[in-house]
Design a protein around this motif. Sequence first.
Motif, PDB file in Angstrom:
ATOM      1  N   ALA A 142      54.602  31.713  40.551  1.00 39.49           N
ATOM      2  CA  ALA A 142      55.999  31.409  40.847  1.00 39.49           C
ATOM      3  C   ALA A 142      56.144  30.675  42.173  1.00 39.49           C
ATOM      4  O   ALA A 142      56.922  29.714  42.295  1.00 39.49           O
ATOM      5  CB  ALA A 142      56.821  32.702  40.870  1.00 39.49           C
ATOM      6  N   LYS A 143      55.375  31.116  43.179  1.00 37.39           N
ATOM      7  CA  LYS A 143      55.435  30.475  44.490  1.00 37.39           C
ATOM      8  C   LYS A 143      54.927  29.031  44.418  1.00 37.39           C
ATOM      9  O   LYS A 143      55.520  28.110  44.997  1.00 37.39           O
ATOM     10  CB  LYS A 143      54.586  31.254  45.496  1.00 37.39           C
ATOM     11  N   ALA A 144      53.836  28.817  43.716  1.00 37.13           N
ATOM     12  CA  ALA A 144      53.288  27.466  43.583  1.00 37.13           C
ATOM     13  C   ALA A 144      54.263  26.566  42.832  1.00 37.13           C
ATOM     14  O   ALA A 144      54.499  25.413  43.229  1.00 37.13           O
ATOM     15  CB  ALA A 144      51.943  27.520  42.869  1.00 37.13           C
ATOM     16  N   SER A 145      54.828  27.090  41.760  1.00 34.12           N
ATOM     17  CA  SER A 145      55.775  26.305  40.974  1.00 34.12           C
ATOM     18  C   SER A 145      57.002  25.915  41.801  1.00 34.12           C
ATOM     19  O   SER A 145      57.485  24.778  41.725  1.00 34.12           O
ATOM     20  CB  SER A 145      56.206  27.112  39.750  1.00 34.12           C
ATOM     21  N   ALA A 146      57.500  26.849  42.605  1.00 30.43           N
ATOM     22  CA  ALA A 146      58.675  26.578  43.438  1.00 30.43           C
ATOM     23  C   ALA A 146      58.403  25.484  44.463  1.00 30.43           C
ATOM     24  O   ALA A 146      59.329  24.793  44.905  1.00 30.43           O
ATOM     25  CB  ALA A 146      59.122  27.855  44.139  1.00 30.43           C
ATOM     26  N   LEU A 147      57.134  25.323  44.830  1.00 34.60           N
ATOM     27  CA  LEU A 147      56.757  24.279  45.784  1.00 34.60           C
ATOM     28  C   LEU A 147      56.474  22.936  45.095  1.00 34.60           C
ATOM     29  O   LEU A 147      56.133  21.962  45.766  1.00 34.60           O
ATOM     30  CB  LEU A 147      55.522  24.718  46.572  1.00 34.60           C
ATOM     31  N   GLY A 148      56.588  22.911  43.784  1.00 36.87           N
ATOM     32  CA  GLY A 148      56.357  21.659  43.060  1.00 36.87           C
ATOM     33  C   GLY A 148      54.923  21.461  42.624  1.00 36.87           C
ATOM     34  O   GLY A 148      54.545  20.346  42.230  1.00 36.87           O
ATOM     35  N   MET A 149      54.123  22.528  42.684  1.00 44.73           N
ATOM     36  CA  MET A 149      52.741  22.463  42.199  1.00 44.73           C
ATOM     37  C   MET A 149      52.735  22.870  40.737  1.00 44.73           C
ATOM     38  O   MET A 149      52.980  24.025  40.397  1.00 44.73           O
ATOM     39  CB  MET A 149      51.853  23.382  43.044  1.00 44.73           C
ATOM     40  N   LYS A 150      52.471  21.923  39.873  1.00 47.28           N
ATOM     41  CA  LYS A 150      52.686  22.089  38.446  1.00 47.28           C
ATOM     42  C   LYS A 150      51.590  22.933  37.790  1.00 47.28           C
ATOM     43  O   LYS A 150      50.519  23.170  38.366  1.00 47.28           O
ATOM     44  CB  LYS A 150      52.748  20.723  37.771  1.00 47.28           C
ATOM     45  N   THR A 151      51.889  23.376  36.557  1.00 56.22           N
ATOM     46  CA  THR A 151      50.868  24.058  35.771  1.00 56.22           C
ATOM     47  C   THR A 151      49.657  23.142  35.624  1.00 56.22           C
ATOM     48  O   THR A 151      49.784  21.917  35.560  1.00 56.22           O
ATOM     49  CB  THR A 151      51.400  24.441  34.376  1.00 56.22           C
ATOM     50  N   GLY A 152      48.489  23.756  35.586  1.00 60.11           N
ATOM     51  CA  GLY A 152      47.239  23.004  35.629  1.00 60.11           C
ATOM     52  C   GLY A 152      46.657  22.955  37.024  1.00 60.11           C
ATOM     53  O   GLY A 152      45.484  22.625  37.206  1.00 60.11           O
ATOM     54  N   SER A 153      47.490  23.304  38.025  1.00 56.53           N
ATOM     55  CA  SER A 153      47.000  23.377  39.408  1.00 56.53           C
ATOM     56  C   SER A 153      46.129  24.613  39.584  1.00 56.53           C
ATOM     57  O   SER A 153      46.295  25.613  38.881  1.00 56.53           O
ATOM     58  CB  SER A 153      48.181  23.462  40.386  1.00 56.53           C
ATOM     59  N   PRO A 154      45.225  24.594  40.545  1.00 57.20           N
ATOM     60  CA  PRO A 154      44.483  25.799  40.882  1.00 57.20           C
ATOM     61  C   PRO A 154      45.263  26.628  41.898  1.00 57.20           C
ATOM     62  O   PRO A 154      46.089  26.098  42.639  1.00 57.20           O
ATOM     63  CB  PRO A 154      43.218  25.255  41.533  1.00 57.20           C
ATOM     64  N   ILE A 155      45.020  27.919  41.896  1.00 55.48           N
ATOM     65  CA  ILE A 155      45.464  28.791  42.986  1.00 55.48           C
ATOM     66  C   ILE A 155      44.247  29.604  43.403  1.00 55.48           C
ATOM     67  O   ILE A 155      43.621  30.270  42.572  1.00 55.48           O
ATOM     68  CB  ILE A 155      46.614  29.714  42.574  1.00 55.48           C
ATOM     69  N   TYR A 156      43.906  29.527  44.684  1.00 53.04           N
ATOM     70  CA  TYR A 156      42.720  30.198  45.212  1.00 53.04           C
ATOM     71  C   TYR A 156      43.124  31.541  45.822  1.00 53.04           C
ATOM     72  O   TYR A 156      43.920  31.595  46.755  1.00 53.04           O
ATOM     73  CB  TYR A 156      42.023  29.301  46.242  1.00 53.04           C
ATOM     74  N   LEU A 157      42.584  32.598  45.259  1.00 54.47           N
ATOM     75  CA  LEU A 157      42.856  33.954  45.735  1.00 54.47           C
ATOM     76  C   LEU A 157      41.974  34.245  46.943  1.00 54.47           C
ATOM     77  O   LEU A 157      40.753  34.166  46.854  1.00 54.47           O
ATOM     78  CB  LEU A 157      42.574  34.952  44.614  1.00 54.47           C
ATOM     79  N   ASP A 158      42.591  34.579  48.054  1.00 51.22           N
ATOM     80  CA  ASP A 158      41.870  34.862  49.293  1.00 51.22           C
ATOM     81  C   ASP A 158      41.460  36.326  49.328  1.00 51.22           C
ATOM     82  O   ASP A 158      42.300  37.218  49.346  1.00 51.22           O
ATOM     83  CB  ASP A 158      42.796  34.539  50.468  1.00 51.22           C
ATOM     84  N   MET A 159      40.147  36.581  49.348  1.00 50.50           N
ATOM     85  CA  MET A 159      39.636  37.945  49.480  1.00 50.50           C
ATOM     86  C   MET A 159      38.722  37.987  50.701  1.00 50.50           C
ATOM     87  O   MET A 159      37.673  37.347  50.731  1.00 50.50           O
ATOM     88  CB  MET A 159      38.867  38.368  48.232  1.00 50.50           C
ATOM     89  N   GLU A 160      39.135  38.750  51.696  1.00 49.11           N
ATOM     90  CA  GLU A 160      38.364  38.820  52.927  1.00 49.11           C
ATOM     91  C   GLU A 160      37.131  39.724  52.760  1.00 49.11           C
ATOM     92  O   GLU A 160      36.941  40.365  51.717  1.00 49.11           O
ATOM     93  CB  GLU A 160      39.258  39.299  54.060  1.00 49.11           C
ATOM     94  N   ALA A 161      36.316  39.757  53.787  1.00 54.68           N
ATOM     95  CA  ALA A 161      35.032  40.454  53.726  1.00 54.68           C
ATOM     96  C   ALA A 161      35.203  41.960  53.558  1.00 54.68           C
ATOM     97  O   ALA A 161      36.140  42.559  54.076  1.00 54.68           O
ATOM     98  CB  ALA A 161      34.233  40.160  54.997  1.00 54.68           C
ATOM     99  N   TYR A 162      34.279  42.553  52.810  1.00 51.74           N
ATOM    100  CA  TYR A 162      34.263  44.007  52.634  1.00 51.74           C
ATOM    101  C   TYR A 162      32.856  44.442  52.239  1.00 51.74           C
ATOM    102  O   TYR A 162      31.989  43.600  51.937  1.00 51.74           O
ATOM    103  CB  TYR A 162      35.292  44.442  51.578  1.00 51.74           C
ATOM    104  N   ASP A 163      32.637  45.739  52.224  1.00 57.32           N
ATOM    105  CA  ASP A 163      31.317  46.288  51.905  1.00 57.32           C
ATOM    106  C   ASP A 163      31.130  46.330  50.396  1.00 57.32           C
ATOM    107  O   ASP A 163      31.588  47.251  49.718  1.00 57.32           O
ATOM    108  CB  ASP A 163      31.193  47.693  52.503  1.00 57.32           C
ATOM    109  N   ILE A 164      30.451  45.331  49.851  1.00 62.40           N
ATOM    110  CA  ILE A 164      30.289  45.258  48.403  1.00 62.40           C
ATOM    111  C   ILE A 164      29.260  46.262  47.880  1.00 62.40           C
ATOM    112  O   ILE A 164      29.135  46.445  46.665  1.00 62.40           O
ATOM    113  CB  ILE A 164      29.925  43.834  47.943  1.00 62.40           C
TER     114      ILE A 164
END
Length: 276
Positions: A142-164
Amino acid sequence: MAEHRQSRKRRYITWGVAGAAVLAGAGIAAQTSMAATVWPAQKTYTGRAFDACTAPSLAAMKAWKTNGYYGGAAVYVGGKNRGCAQPNLTASWVKSVNALGWNLIPLYVGAQPPCQTGSSPEKITAATATSLGATDAADAAAKASALGMKTGSPIYLDMEAYDITNKSCNDSVLAYVRSFTKTLRAKTYRSGYYGFTSSSAKAIATATDKTDLPGNLWYALWDKQDTTTTDWPWGATQFTGHSRGHQYQVNSKETRRGYTLTVDLDSWDAPVALVG
């Protein structure tokens, strides 16, 4: 910069503790879940990019584009853990910088691991991982769409460091990521993921079960090497077909045509936003 997603101190602590257009479907096998939908052609950018905590002013973006050194810019489209205000980041700004020739990289700072050092406004738990992943993905689209970034765009999920090596923590993170990715794809947005080669990115790249994991990997390895290939730490056949980004340096203070920004530096060969 290192404090985009967390304070600089916290980010180093957690890292230390953790130790052109192409067809849709590029990347690891998880992308095959996209097959039932007719997807817009992927827009790929290959070259240098930067990410700044706050989207720069339009004047700064104009100045920085003139010499052509950078062609891509990451922007933080949302997430409860987004670290900086975004007074410049509007649909009008997106349209204008796209017209200048910038390739935009949408980044969403979602919920963070339960075992991560420090506090975050939103954290994953074993009980909420799947529902939270779906909710955050819907918000990201929804946030990407509201900014004019159309479907087919990527969205990169930010996951910070943790003890895997903390199995319960890692399982919760992977459940969240799978739910986020599956929901994002259902809304016809491509899945991407930002993480560290020592931890959060490693968890994705080395997972035995690739089901519903992101198809594009943006790895943080601060070795000052402008490449997505020679320092790639996993199998050569993983995330091929224009599916890699590499954050290779942080906190670079640069001045171009009178505008000074402190940015993180990226080598890019992966999808970017479709704007229009």
